[in-house]
Design a protein around this motif. Structure first.
Motif, PDB file in Angstrom:
ATOM      1  N   GLN A   1     -12.932   3.288 -12.628  1.00  0.00           N
ATOM      2  CA  GLN A   1     -12.824   1.909 -12.269  1.00  0.00           C
ATOM      3  C   GLN A   1     -14.089   1.758 -11.253  1.00  0.00           C
ATOM      4  O   GLN A   1     -14.410   2.590 -10.517  1.00  0.00           O
ATOM      5  N   ILE A   2     -14.906   0.589 -11.380  1.00  0.00           N
ATOM      6  CA  ILE A   2     -16.130   0.324 -10.564  1.00  0.00           C
ATOM      7  C   ILE A   2     -15.674  -0.925  -9.700  1.00  0.00           C
ATOM      8  O   ILE A   2     -15.568  -2.038 -10.315  1.00  0.00           O
ATOM      9  N   ALA A   3     -16.033  -0.873  -8.315  1.00  0.00           N
ATOM     10  CA  ALA A   3     -16.002  -2.034  -7.437  1.00  0.00           C
ATOM     11  C   ALA A   3     -17.302  -2.535  -7.108  1.00  0.00           C
ATOM     12  O   ALA A   3     -18.090  -1.651  -6.431  1.00  0.00           O
ATOM     13  N   TYR A   4     -17.657  -3.358  -7.748  1.00  0.00           N
ATOM     14  CA  TYR A   4     -18.974  -4.189  -7.451  1.00  0.00           C
ATOM     15  C   TYR A   4     -18.759  -4.816  -6.115  1.00  0.00           C
ATOM     16  O   TYR A   4     -18.756  -6.059  -5.929  1.00  0.00           O
ATOM     17  N   LEU A   5     -18.945  -4.008  -5.125  1.00  0.00           N
ATOM     18  CA  LEU A   5     -18.828  -4.791  -3.635  1.00  0.00           C
ATOM     19  C   LEU A   5     -19.919  -5.733  -3.402  1.00  0.00           C
ATOM     20  O   LEU A   5     -21.117  -5.293  -3.396  1.00  0.00           O
ATOM     21  N   PRO A   6     -19.600  -6.954  -2.566  1.00  0.00           N
ATOM     22  CA  PRO A   6     -20.601  -7.864  -2.203  1.00  0.00           C
ATOM     23  C   PRO A   6     -20.951  -7.108  -0.631  1.00  0.00           C
ATOM     24  O   PRO A   6     -20.595  -5.987  -0.280  1.00  0.00           O
TER      25      PRO A   6
ATOM     26  N   ALA B   1     -13.061  -4.509   2.586  1.00  0.00           N
ATOM     27  CA  ALA B   1     -13.510  -4.068   1.406  1.00  0.00           C
ATOM     28  C   ALA B   1     -12.567  -2.670   1.073  1.00  0.00           C
ATOM     29  O   ALA B   1     -12.371  -2.452  -0.400  1.00  0.00           O
ATOM     30  N   ALA B   2     -11.754  -2.116   1.921  1.00  0.00           N
ATOM     31  CA  ALA B   2     -10.946  -1.093   1.641  1.00  0.00           C
ATOM     32  C   ALA B   2      -9.702  -1.726   0.768  1.00  0.00           C
ATOM     33  O   ALA B   2      -9.343  -1.086   0.000  1.00  0.00           O
ATOM     34  N   ASN B   3      -9.375  -3.068   1.146  1.00  0.00           N
ATOM     35  CA  ASN B   3      -8.333  -3.717   0.328  1.00  0.00           C
ATOM     36  C   ASN B   3      -8.909  -3.911  -1.046  1.00  0.00           C
ATOM     37  O   ASN B   3      -8.104  -3.820  -1.833  1.00  0.00           O
TER      38      ASN B   3
ATOM     39  N   ILE C   1      -4.503  -0.044  -7.584  1.00  0.00           N
ATOM     40  CA  ILE C   1      -3.170  -0.643  -7.888  1.00  0.00           C
ATOM     41  C   ILE C   1      -3.138  -1.477  -9.281  1.00  0.00           C
ATOM     42  O   ILE C   1      -2.245  -1.083 -10.203  1.00  0.00           O
ATOM     43  N   ARG C   2      -4.147  -2.254  -9.471  1.00  0.00           N
ATOM     44  CA  ARG C   2      -3.989  -2.938 -10.692  1.00  0.00           C
ATOM     45  C   ARG C   2      -4.457  -2.412 -11.993  1.00  0.00           C
ATOM     46  O   ARG C   2      -4.284  -3.182 -12.964  1.00  0.00           O
TER      47      ARG C   2
ATOM     48  N   THR D   1       0.876  -1.237   0.035  1.00  0.00           N
ATOM     49  CA  THR D   1      -0.086   0.172   0.086  1.00  0.00           C
ATOM     50  C   THR D   1       1.017   1.176   0.206  1.00  0.00           C
ATOM     51  O   THR D   1       0.728   2.327  -0.851  1.00  0.00           O
ATOM     52  N   LYS D   2       1.950   1.180   0.780  1.00  0.00           N
ATOM     53  CA  LYS D   2       2.714   2.268   0.963  1.00  0.00           C
ATOM     54  C   LYS D   2       3.652   2.588  -0.245  1.00  0.00           C
ATOM     55  O   LYS D   2       3.606   3.770  -0.922  1.00  0.00           O
ATOM     56  N   GLU D   3       4.059   1.644  -1.101  1.00  0.00           N
ATOM     57  CA  GLU D   3       4.904   1.583  -2.240  1.00  0.00           C
ATOM     58  C   GLU D   3       3.852   2.404  -3.176  1.00  0.00           C
ATOM     59  O   GLU D   3       4.454   3.241  -4.112  1.00  0.00           O
ATOM     60  N   HIS D   4       2.658   2.063  -3.200  1.00  0.00           N
ATOM     61  CA  HIS D   4       1.751   2.679  -4.223  1.00  0.00           C
ATOM     62  C   HIS D   4       1.054   4.093  -4.019  1.00  0.00           C
ATOM     63  O   HIS D   4       0.936   4.814  -4.937  1.00  0.00           O
ATOM     64  N   PHE D   5       0.773   4.429  -2.706  1.00  0.00           N
ATOM     65  CA  PHE D   5       0.260   5.573  -2.266  1.00  0.00           C
ATOM     66  C   PHE D   5       1.188   6.586  -1.632  1.00  0.00           C
ATOM     67  O   PHE D   5       0.543   7.604  -1.181  1.00  0.00           O
ATOM     68  N   LEU D   6       2.185   6.239  -0.894  1.00  0.00           N
ATOM     69  CA  LEU D   6       3.030   7.106  -0.404  1.00  0.00           C
ATOM     70  C   LEU D   6       3.258   8.626  -1.227  1.00  0.00           C
ATOM     71  O   LEU D   6       3.642   8.568  -2.581  1.00  0.00           O
ATOM     72  N   GLY D   7       2.894   9.605  -0.633  1.00  0.00           N
ATOM     73  CA  GLY D   7       2.888  10.871  -1.334  1.00  0.00           C
ATOM     74  C   GLY D   7       1.841  11.188  -2.336  1.00  0.00           C
ATOM     75  O   GLY D   7       1.962  12.160  -3.314  1.00  0.00           O
TER      76      GLY D   7
END
Ligand SMILES: NC(=O)c1ccc[n+]([C@@H]2O[C@H](COP(=O)([O-])OP(=O)(O)OC[C@H]3O[C@@H](n4cnc5c(N)ncnc54)[C@H](OP(=O)(O)O)[C@@H]3O)[C@@H](O)[C@H]2O)c1
Length: 281
Positions: free
Chosen positions: A210-215, A239-241, A248-249, A27-33
């Motif tokens: 992007q759309i997250a079709y959350l259950p 869900a946050a993950n 990220i993907r 998470t840090k690798e992708h979102f830091l800063g």
């Protein structure tokens, strides 16, 4: 017997809701800063998401109505050395939303991620809503209109950083429409349509929608419905993950594995499903 039943429920739960792993390091690798805007940041999924982003060192702009929660989160982000701002606003208030949009247009030089997550769910049959047009206004204004208004306002900032819009939708919109959910599903489906259209139109701009079709996720929203309280479900942190991994993907959408298999089949059998729905009291 009860122990066997419980074990079966546990296994079924693990199959339907497999673990969503995402390490704090990734998470840090992708979102830091990175600059991240989150709506619905005060509770539930958005709160868990904001906490993970803050721990990863992202700069956050947090939106919801509960000022105290937003203040607490942004203080935490500042303690971590990140930039943090918040706006306590009812996103259904069109005048206040326009002022927020103006502020975002003027102040955001770039934006890497917009998690459009604030939402409201209503379960009521149409016949029981004869004097409740506001059910439809409320869900449309929050679940659909605020997505569009904020996205238009931040478009230049997203262009500048080739950013992402990630919308928290519902897996139920992938299936034939069920009775009682006309207000919620109409607004979520409108938002899905907007996101899909935007994803094609924004491709040349390198903006990913992007759309997250959350259950089912156990939060204040879903647990209002008593039957859902006892069903297996994801936690807000899971869900946050899902939302973070989707960002990220860079996939077009997240759908649970069982929805990918069963939703097309459900549409083939829609006439039978609708016959069943018509017999419901
Ligand atoms: N939980 C589920 O099972 C599930 C399943 C599929 C999809 N989703 C979607 O996931 C998203 C998050 O849901 P959740 O379960 O985390 O719900 P939740 O726990 O009720 O949280 C909703 C968030 O939206 C904010 N919000 C609500 N009304 C608002 C308004 N008028 N203006 C500004 N902010 C508002 C709330 O903050 P304030 O109260 O402080 O304003 C809160 O932060 C929603 O879009 C929902 O449709 C949830």
């Amino acid at each position: 017997m009860i122990a066997i039943k419980r074990k079966i429920m546990e296994i079924a739960g693990a199959l339907v809701y497999p673990t969503i792993s995402l390490t704090p390091e990734i998470t840090k690798e992708h979102f830091l800063g990175k600059w991240v805007l989150v709506t619905g940041a005060s509770h539930g999924i958005g709160r868990a998401l904001s906490e993970k982003l803050i721990s990863a060192g992202a700069n956050v702009f947090l939106i919801a109505r509960s000022e105290e929660d937003l203040h607490h989160l942004s203080a935490k982000a500042k303690q971590m050395g990140s930039c943090a701002e918040y706006c306590a606003i009812d996103l259904r208030d069109r005048e206040k939303l326009e002022l927020l949009c103006q502020k975002l247009r003027e102040t955001l030089p770039r934006l890497d991620y917009f998690f459009c997550n604030a939402g409201k769910s209503i379960h009521r049959k149409i016949n029981d809503a004869q004097d409740r047009l506001h059910d439809y206004d409320r869900t449309m204004d929050l679940n659909y209109r605020s997505l569009v208004a904020l996205s238009l306002a931040i478009l230049p900032a997203l262009k500048a950083s080739k950013g992402h819009i990630i919308y928290s939708s519902s897996v139920s919109t992938l299936y034939p429409m069920a009775p009682g959910w006309s207000a919620y599903h109409s607004s979520k489906s409108a938002a899905n349509t907007w996101c899909e259209t935007a994803n094609s139109e924004f491709a040349p701009l390198d903006i990913c929608v992007q759309i997250a079709y959350l259950p089912l996720v156990h939060t204040a929203m879903s647990d209002v419905n008593e039957q859902y309280q006892h069903l297996p479900a994801y936690t807000p942190a899971d869900a946050a993950n899902i939302l973070l991994k989707l960002a990220i993907r860079k996939n077009k959408s997240y759908k649970p594995w069982w929805a990918k298999l069963s939703a097309p089949i459900a549409h083939i059998f829609a006439p039978i499903i609708q016959l069943y729905y018509k017999r419901l009291p």
